[in-house]
Design a protein around this motif. Structure first.
Motif, PDB file in Angstrom:
ATOM      1  N   ILE A 279      18.275  18.417  66.431  1.00 25.09           N
ATOM      2  CA  ILE A 279      18.389  17.836  65.484  1.00 25.09           C
ATOM      3  C   ILE A 279      19.961  17.435  65.426  1.00 25.09           C
ATOM      4  N   GLY A 280      20.667  16.498  66.241  1.00 25.71           N
ATOM      5  CA  GLY A 280      21.930  16.375  66.018  1.00 25.71           C
ATOM      6  C   GLY A 280      22.579  15.661  64.887  1.00 25.71           C
ATOM      7  N   ALA A 281      22.599  16.544  64.264  1.00 26.69           N
ATOM      8  CA  ALA A 281      23.661  16.594  63.079  1.00 26.69           C
ATOM      9  C   ALA A 281      25.576  16.696  63.123  1.00 26.69           C
ATOM     10  N   ALA A 282      25.557  16.585  64.150  1.00 26.05           N
ATOM     11  CA  ALA A 282      26.868  16.784  64.658  1.00 26.05           C
ATOM     12  C   ALA A 282      27.816  15.934  64.173  1.00 26.05           C
ATOM     13  N   ALA A 283      28.825  15.282  63.870  1.00 25.63           N
ATOM     14  CA  ALA A 283      29.376  14.489  64.301  1.00 25.63           C
ATOM     15  C   ALA A 283      30.443  14.232  65.413  1.00 25.63           C
ATOM     16  N   GLU A 344      18.464   0.681  65.819  1.00 21.23           N
ATOM     17  CA  GLU A 344      18.007   0.244  67.309  1.00 21.23           C
ATOM     18  C   GLU A 344      19.013   1.387  67.841  1.00 21.23           C
ATOM     19  N   LYS A 345      19.455   2.109  67.189  1.00 22.27           N
ATOM     20  CA  LYS A 345      20.178   3.461  67.724  1.00 22.27           C
ATOM     21  C   LYS A 345      18.803   4.280  67.550  1.00 22.27           C
ATOM     22  N   LEU A 346      17.443   4.377  66.997  1.00 24.31           N
ATOM     23  CA  LEU A 346      16.401   5.013  67.623  1.00 24.31           C
ATOM     24  C   LEU A 346      15.960   4.596  68.583  1.00 24.31           C
TER      25      LEU A 346
HETATM   26  O1  C5P Z   1      26.072   6.618  68.328  1.00 25.85           O
HETATM   27  P1  C5P Z   1      26.851   7.633  67.528  1.00 25.85           P
HETATM   28  O2  C5P Z   1      27.271   8.607  66.787  1.00 25.85           O
HETATM   29  O3  C5P Z   1      26.735   6.710  65.727  1.00 25.85           O
HETATM   30  O4  C5P Z   1      25.080   8.825  66.802  1.00 25.85           O
HETATM   31  C1  C5P Z   1      25.040   9.985  66.145  1.00 25.85           C
HETATM   32  C2  C5P Z   1      23.719  10.290  66.420  1.00 25.85           C
HETATM   33  O5  C5P Z   1      24.359  10.658  67.517  1.00 25.85           O
HETATM   34  C3  C5P Z   1      24.151  11.798  65.200  1.00 25.85           C
HETATM   35  O6  C5P Z   1      23.197  12.388  65.316  1.00 25.85           O
HETATM   36  C4  C5P Z   1      24.603  12.432  66.599  1.00 25.85           C
HETATM   37  O7  C5P Z   1      24.864  14.333  66.046  1.00 25.85           O
HETATM   38  C5  C5P Z   1      24.422  12.167  67.759  1.00 25.85           C
HETATM   39  N1  C5P Z   1      25.476  12.069  68.769  1.00 25.85           N
HETATM   40  C6  C5P Z   1      25.522  13.089  69.878  1.00 25.85           C
HETATM   41  N2  C5P Z   1      26.377  13.085  70.750  1.00 25.85           N
HETATM   42  C7  C5P Z   1      27.551  12.204  70.627  1.00 25.85           C
HETATM   43  C8  C5P Z   1      27.479  11.376  69.606  1.00 25.85           C
HETATM   44  C9  C5P Z   1      26.846  11.214  68.852  1.00 25.85           C
HETATM   45  O8  C5P Z   1      24.999  13.895  70.032  1.00 25.85           O
HETATM   46  N3  C5P Z   1      28.571  11.651  71.225  1.00 25.85           N
END
Ligand code: C5P
Length: 409
Positions: A279-283, A344-346
């Protein structure tokens, strides 16, 4: 713990205890469950379809051949209803219906749904009948078979019975039935992630310009930490890879602290093979300075350019190489976008689920305690969640992940 958002199928048979069912429907609805009622013909002698349809806000179903077929939906209703349910509760369960269930009959909607219910979903039977009936050899034999085959049988309580006698046979009160359903769904919840390994990224990343300055964002890590706590609570082995945040590590969670996107990417890569869910919850910062100056850059010039290079997309990297049994879940925080950009991101990142996160800076977004998410599945499903605390939103996301895991099995 709650039954908020759960789909509960309620089968009602023809016994005097059916008069308690409207109250049960009200309690379940008040706690946020979706309720659909199935009745036997005999049940309609004790409580009306109109009462239960009104309280559940759904049409009551009885016959397997209701007539008036106008769509494909009508032909396969007995199957879709079994697929819909998160739990099936039959209350009161009469001797007759217990016998039909034990024999595998499906000559009405109530019995058919018992067979079409997804195998892992909990089934409850609340038998209610006079003591003599309840103790009869056939009822005992049927209940034994049903409880040995995945059905939770909740034996009736003692008290005064409709026959005027006193003894065992009373169906528990609606509050008790609701509490039993709730407890089981929570237990069920804590089991389903037991053997799963989950990697969660959280917080911001810091991309250094020099030794004392960096590029970052306002992410607090609260959503990722709430997900980690909820997943650990459901029995998962959780690895939380977090950027710099001011949060306590949730109990039972393995935490790995990183500072920048490249470190976070490397830490996730170490779990590419071993994790079931990422799960990618990081910004994650999208860009980092191309060069990092040593020490502190001097303030000697009026304007300054910092060349930036793109960071790897950590989650998309995981999704690109994952096997079909691994699940990738991401967020799409949009200040101006819409659900279309999240979808689209999905697709672009090849995710299984994305949480479209509206941003208003007050009730949703960074460093607030609540969130408004819309969950979009790879199958096109859309679940618009209301304003929820981040821990509640995390539970709802894990419910959606559970559905994905079940659909893969
Ligand atoms: O493309 P965007 O940043 O909007 O995508 C957000 C999703 O992608 C989030 O789930 C975020 O944790 C992940 N992400 C990532 N690596 C990045 C940019 C976003 O894992 N460099």
């Amino acid at each position: 713990m709650s039954i908020q958002g759960k789909n509960i199928l309620l089968g009602v048979c023809g016994g005097i205890a059916a008069c308690k069912i409207p109250m049960l429907v009200r309690i379940l609805k008040k706690r946020g469950a979706h309720v659909r009622v199935l009745m036997t013909d005999a049940a309609t002698k004790f409580v009306t379809e109109l009462t239960l349809a009104t309280l559940s806000q759904e049409p009551v179903q009885k016959d397997i051949f209701p007539g008036g077929y106008s769509s494909r939906e009508d032909w396969t209703r007995h199957i879709s209803i079994g697929e819909w349910a998160d739990a099936y509760v039959i209350a009161p369960a009469t001797a007759n219906t217990i016998a039909r269930l034990a024999a595998g009959m499906c000559d009405d909607m109530l019995t058919a749904a018992f067979i079409t219910l997804r195998p892992k979903k909990p089934k409850f039977l609340f038998p209610a009948m006079d003591g003599e009936m309840s103790g009869s050899a056939t009822v005992r034999k049927n209940l034994k078979w049903l409880s040995e085959n995945g059905c939770r049988v909740i034996e009736p309580e003692s008290g005064s019975l409709a026959s005027g006698q006193c003894g065992a046979g009373r169906m528990p009160e609606p509050e008790t039935i609701a509490a039993t359903i709730e407890e089981t769904l929570v237990e069920h919840r804590s089991r389903f992630l037991k053997s799963k390994s989950i990697v969660i990224t959280a917080g911001p990343t810091r991309e250094k310009i020099d030794d004392v300055r960096f590029i970052s964002n306002y992410s607090s890590g609260k959503m990722g930490f709430a997900l980690a706590a909820a997943a650990a609570g459901r029995g998962a082995a959780v690895t939380l890879i977090t950027g710099p945040v001011q949060l306590k590590t949730p109990e039972g969670v393995r935490r790995i602290d990183v500072e920048n996107a490249l470190e976070m990417d490397n830490a996730v890569k170490e779990h590419y093979r071993s994790c079931d869910i990422c799960i990618g919850a990081a910004a994650v910062a999208d860009y980092r300075p191309a060069d990092r100056s040593a020490g502190k850059i001097k303030k000697s010039i009026e304007t300054m350019d910092i060349a930036l290079v793109k960071n790897p997309d950590i989650l998309a990297g995981f999704a690109a190489q994952k096997t079909s049994s691994q699940i990738a879940v991401g967020f799409a925080l949009e200040t101006e976008g819409n659900i279309g950009s999240a979808r689209e991101k999905l697709d672009r990142k090849k995710l299984d689920l994305i949480a479209y996160n509206t941003y208003d800076g007050k009730t949703s977004g960074f460093d607030v305690d609540t969130n408004i998410l819309t969950l979009i599945g790879r199958d096109g499903s859309i679940d618009e969640l209301p304003l929820l605390s981040k821990p509640e939103a995390a539970e709802r996301m894990l419910d959606a992940i559970e559905k994905l895991l079940n659909s893969d099995e």
